[in-house]
Design a protein around this motif. Structure first.
Motif, PDB file in Angstrom:
ATOM      1  N   MET A 315       0.826  -1.209   0.000  1.00  0.00           N
ATOM      2  CA  MET A 315       0.000   0.000   0.000  1.00  0.00           C
ATOM      3  C   MET A 315       0.856   1.253   0.000  1.00  0.00           C
ATOM      4  N   ARG A 316       1.947   1.211   0.727  1.00  0.00           N
ATOM      5  CA  ARG A 316       2.822   2.386   0.808  1.00  0.00           C
ATOM      6  C   ARG A 316       3.514   2.690  -0.521  1.00  0.00           C
ATOM      7  N   ARG A 317       3.570   1.706  -1.424  1.00  0.00           N
ATOM      8  CA  ARG A 317       4.215   1.907  -2.726  1.00  0.00           C
ATOM      9  C   ARG A 317       3.220   2.106  -3.856  1.00  0.00           C
ATOM     10  N   ALA A 318       1.955   1.775  -3.618  1.00  0.00           N
ATOM     11  CA  ALA A 318       0.971   1.731  -4.693  1.00  0.00           C
ATOM     12  C   ALA A 318       0.336   3.092  -4.948  1.00  0.00           C
ATOM     13  N   GLU A 319      -0.257   3.213  -6.144  1.00  0.00           N
ATOM     14  CA  GLU A 319      -1.089   4.369  -6.461  1.00  0.00           C
ATOM     15  C   GLU A 319      -2.355   4.294  -5.606  1.00  0.00           C
ATOM     16  N   PRO A 320      -3.025   5.449  -5.372  1.00  0.00           N
ATOM     17  CA  PRO A 320      -4.182   5.467  -4.456  1.00  0.00           C
ATOM     18  C   PRO A 320      -5.254   4.425  -4.764  1.00  0.00           C
ATOM     19  N   GLU A 321      -5.637   4.279  -6.046  1.00  0.00           N
ATOM     20  CA  GLU A 321      -6.700   3.318  -6.366  1.00  0.00           C
ATOM     21  C   GLU A 321      -6.277   1.894  -6.044  1.00  0.00           C
ATOM     22  N   SER A 322      -5.062   1.529  -6.418  1.00  0.00           N
ATOM     23  CA  SER A 322      -4.564   0.194  -6.095  1.00  0.00           C
ATOM     24  C   SER A 322      -4.404   0.026  -4.596  1.00  0.00           C
ATOM     25  N   ARG A 324      -6.205   1.266  -2.228  1.00  0.00           N
ATOM     26  CA  ARG A 324      -7.503   0.970  -1.603  1.00  0.00           C
ATOM     27  C   ARG A 324      -7.916  -0.485  -1.830  1.00  0.00           C
ATOM     28  N   ALA A 325      -7.646  -1.001  -3.032  1.00  0.00           N
ATOM     29  CA  ALA A 325      -7.991  -2.397  -3.306  1.00  0.00           C
ATOM     30  C   ALA A 325      -7.099  -3.352  -2.518  1.00  0.00           C
ATOM     31  N   ILE A 326      -5.823  -3.026  -2.403  1.00  0.00           N
ATOM     32  CA  ILE A 326      -4.900  -3.879  -1.644  1.00  0.00           C
ATOM     33  C   ILE A 326      -5.332  -3.985  -0.194  1.00  0.00           C
ATOM     34  N   GLY A 327      -5.654  -2.844   0.411  1.00  0.00           N
ATOM     35  CA  GLY A 327      -6.027  -2.851   1.816  1.00  0.00           C
ATOM     36  C   GLY A 327      -7.447  -3.300   2.078  1.00  0.00           C
ATOM     37  N   GLY A 328      -8.396  -2.830   1.260  1.00  0.00           N
ATOM     38  CA  GLY A 328      -9.800  -3.130   1.510  1.00  0.00           C
ATOM     39  C   GLY A 328     -10.205  -4.529   1.103  1.00  0.00           C
ATOM     40  N   GLU A 329      -9.564  -5.060   0.061  1.00  0.00           N
ATOM     41  CA  GLU A 329      -9.914  -6.397  -0.424  1.00  0.00           C
ATOM     42  C   GLU A 329      -8.863  -7.442  -0.058  1.00  0.00           C
ATOM     43  N   GLY A 330      -7.727  -6.996   0.450  1.00  0.00           N
ATOM     44  CA  GLY A 330      -6.616  -7.922   0.633  1.00  0.00           C
ATOM     45  C   GLY A 330      -6.134  -8.451  -0.708  1.00  0.00           C
ATOM     46  N   ASN A 331      -6.067  -7.553  -1.725  1.00  0.00           N
ATOM     47  CA  ASN A 331      -5.759  -7.967  -3.093  1.00  0.00           C
ATOM     48  C   ASN A 331      -4.268  -8.252  -3.228  1.00  0.00           C
ATOM     49  N   PRO A 376     -11.515   2.272   6.479  1.00  0.00           N
ATOM     50  CA  PRO A 376     -11.473   3.568   5.782  1.00  0.00           C
ATOM     51  C   PRO A 376     -11.407   3.369   4.278  1.00  0.00           C
ATOM     52  N   ARG A 377     -11.980   4.312   3.519  1.00  0.00           N
ATOM     53  CA  ARG A 377     -12.000   4.198   2.071  1.00  0.00           C
ATOM     54  C   ARG A 377     -10.762   4.829   1.438  1.00  0.00           C
ATOM     55  N   ASP A 378     -10.105   5.713   2.177  1.00  0.00           N
ATOM     56  CA  ASP A 378      -8.945   6.391   1.606  1.00  0.00           C
ATOM     57  C   ASP A 378      -7.663   5.631   1.925  1.00  0.00           C
ATOM     58  N   CYS A 379      -6.653   5.813   1.083  1.00  0.00           N
ATOM     59  CA  CYS A 379      -5.403   5.071   1.218  1.00  0.00           C
ATOM     60  C   CYS A 379      -4.707   5.371   2.543  1.00  0.00           C
ATOM     61  N   ALA A 380      -4.636   6.653   2.905  1.00  0.00           N
ATOM     62  CA  ALA A 380      -3.952   7.023   4.150  1.00  0.00           C
ATOM     63  C   ALA A 380      -4.635   6.388   5.353  1.00  0.00           C
ATOM     64  N   GLY A 381      -5.963   6.362   5.332  1.00  0.00           N
ATOM     65  CA  GLY A 381      -6.697   5.761   6.440  1.00  0.00           C
ATOM     66  C   GLY A 381      -6.453   4.265   6.542  1.00  0.00           C
ATOM     67  N   ILE A 383      -3.766   2.630   5.462  1.00  0.00           N
ATOM     68  CA  ILE A 383      -2.398   2.421   5.938  1.00  0.00           C
ATOM     69  C   ILE A 383      -2.328   2.578   7.447  1.00  0.00           C
ATOM     70  N   ALA A 384      -2.994   3.600   7.967  1.00  0.00           N
ATOM     71  CA  ALA A 384      -3.001   3.813   9.418  1.00  0.00           C
ATOM     72  C   ALA A 384      -3.695   2.662  10.137  1.00  0.00           C
ATOM     73  N   ALA A 385      -4.807   2.168   9.555  1.00  0.00           N
ATOM     74  CA  ALA A 385      -5.542   1.063  10.178  1.00  0.00           C
ATOM     75  C   ALA A 385      -4.699  -0.207  10.219  1.00  0.00           C
ATOM     76  N   TYR A 386      -3.966  -0.483   9.159  1.00  0.00           N
ATOM     77  CA  TYR A 386      -3.100  -1.663   9.132  1.00  0.00           C
ATOM     78  C   TYR A 386      -1.970  -1.532  10.146  1.00  0.00           C
ATOM     79  N   ALA A 387      -1.398  -0.354  10.220  1.00  0.00           N
ATOM     80  CA  ALA A 387      -0.305  -0.140  11.174  1.00  0.00           C
ATOM     81  C   ALA A 387      -0.794  -0.345  12.608  1.00  0.00           C
TER      82      ALA A 387
END
Length: 418
Positions: A315-322, A324-331, A376-381, A383-387
């Protein structure tokens, strides 16, 4: 598309494997240093004559020529060898509705490639390269009424050559090839530059240069024409290999029931039906991610901690859309893409190792997912939730819950296989 091109070349002669006795005698002569130029020419001619006599070259597999879906496309894949043009002519005569030919070839015989080009021009066919067309193949490609190259595809050029007694590359003069390129409308300066490339190397020009030189008329995306990824091997084994090339992560599920076989059969069915390559790949990745998510849900908490760390890094390396999918879907597919992009394009092994580990634990059985509010729906959120989850006492269960939220129905409808 294939990662490598096996260069056959611009050969004018292709013979069969024969005796090795003359090899030992001629090898030393042809590699002797300090031989005058006129004598080297004579020795090269002798090598060619001996090669004609004893036929030392092994026969190459015949190019595959087949009618595509709806009868409007012909697919030619493989080396352009003796008889290729005759076989293509027979197929075209039987199917006057054909309007386009797909070319995937590493080269071959100049005379045969020129004859293929004559057939293309006579029928006013469009030419299309879905992956690569190098060396003699380009002589056929440039005869198309329109000449389409897939984005990231490759057209390769070099000087013509003759093959000596033991496969020596004996560079030949290229007046015939130069005249053919120029007659087809290719910029003369480009043709001369292409034919000046040493025979044992390959020049692959940028797309803009190909358009400027009138070699290609357009660069197209993979959704433009029917899929050609299986032109060289439209079998279940070929489809399986194509699936693993497109989604290497699936190697971790090899031997796990019929997952790979089912995906390969679906991919083969789409190819036979004329599905565009881009659409086929999107459907394949969507199905692959669904299977991967199913396997990951059966992983234990300790494995999920490692999965969470991998997803967070991606997630820290990906573009925002990717992201969100990586974190929200575990893609995990998108996670591998992001991690590989950050390592110079080399495939990151962590996602595959984790998938194999999960497959060995849960066997695909769904384990209960801890109830949690939508992340969270946003990338920053995210990342914070995973941390936070990784720092918490129940990291595995929390991470499993965070990564178990598929896209909303409106988004999901665009991702499902059709």
């Amino acid at each position: 598309m294939a990662d490598e091109v096996r260069m056959v070349g611009f050969g004018r002669k292709r013979r069969r494997l024969g005796t090795a006795i003359l090899a030992a005698a001629a090898c030393c002569v042809l590699t002797t240093s300090g031989v005058p130029a006129f004598l080297k020419t004579a020795l090269a001619d002798l090598s060619l004559r001996l090669e004609d006599l004893v036929q030392t070259r092994a026969a190459e597999p015949a190019a595959r020529i087949a009618l595509g879906p709806y009868g409007r496309d012909v697919r030619l894949a493989g080396e352009i060898g003796e008889g290729t043009a005759a076989r293509l002519g027979t197929l075209l005569a039987a199917h006057p509705e054909v309007t386009r030919i797909h070319l995937t070839s590493e080269g071959g015989l100049v005379d045969e490639a020129l004859a293929v080009g004559e057939l293309i021009a006579a029928r006013n066919l469009a030419t299309y390269v879905p992956d690569y067309c190098v060396s003699a193949c380009t002589l056929a490609f440039v005869r198309g009424a329109t000449r389409s190259l897939v984005a990231q595809g490759r057209l390769g050029f070099h000087a013509p050559y003759d093959a000596g007694l033991f496969g020596q590359i004996l560079q030949a003069e290229g007046s015939v090839e130069l005249a053919a390129y120029v007659a087809a409308g290719v910029e003369p300066a480009f043709a001369a530059e292409a034919l000046a490339v040493p025979s044992e190397t390959l020049w692959i020009p940028e797309a803009a240069r190909l358009i400027q030189a009138r070699v290609a008329t357009e660069i197209v995306e993979t959704d433009r024409f029917p899929d050609s990824t299986l032109d060289d091997d439209p079998s279940p084994a070929g489809a399986r290999a194509a699936v693993l090339r497109a989604v290497p992560l699936l190697e971790a599920l090899d031997g796990r029931g019929t997952i790979l076989a089912d995906m390969a059969n679906a991919y083969l069915d789409g190819y036979r039906a004329g599905r565009p390559e881009g659409e086929a790949l999107d459907a394949l990745r969507a199905r692959a991610q669904a299977e991967i998510a199913r396997v990951l849900r059966g992983a234990d908490d300790a494995t999920w901690v490692e999965i969470g760390r991998t997803l967070l890094g991606a997630m820290r390396r990906a573009e925002p859309e990717s992201c969100r999918a990586i974190g929200g879907e575990g893609n995990l597919l998108l996670a591998q893409d992001a991690l590989s992009a950050g390592s110079g394009g080399r495939a990151d092994d962590a996602p595959r190792a984790l998938l194999a580990r999960a497959a060995g634990q849960g066997g695909g059985a769904l384990s209960p997912v801890r109830s949690a509010a939508r992340p969270p729906r946003d990338c920053a959120g995210l990342i914070a939730a995973y941390a936070r989850a990784l720092a918490g006492p129940e990291a595995g269960a929390t991470l499993r819950a965070l990564a178990s939220h598929p896209p909303r129905p409106a988004q999901e409808a665009t991702a499902l296989p059709r």
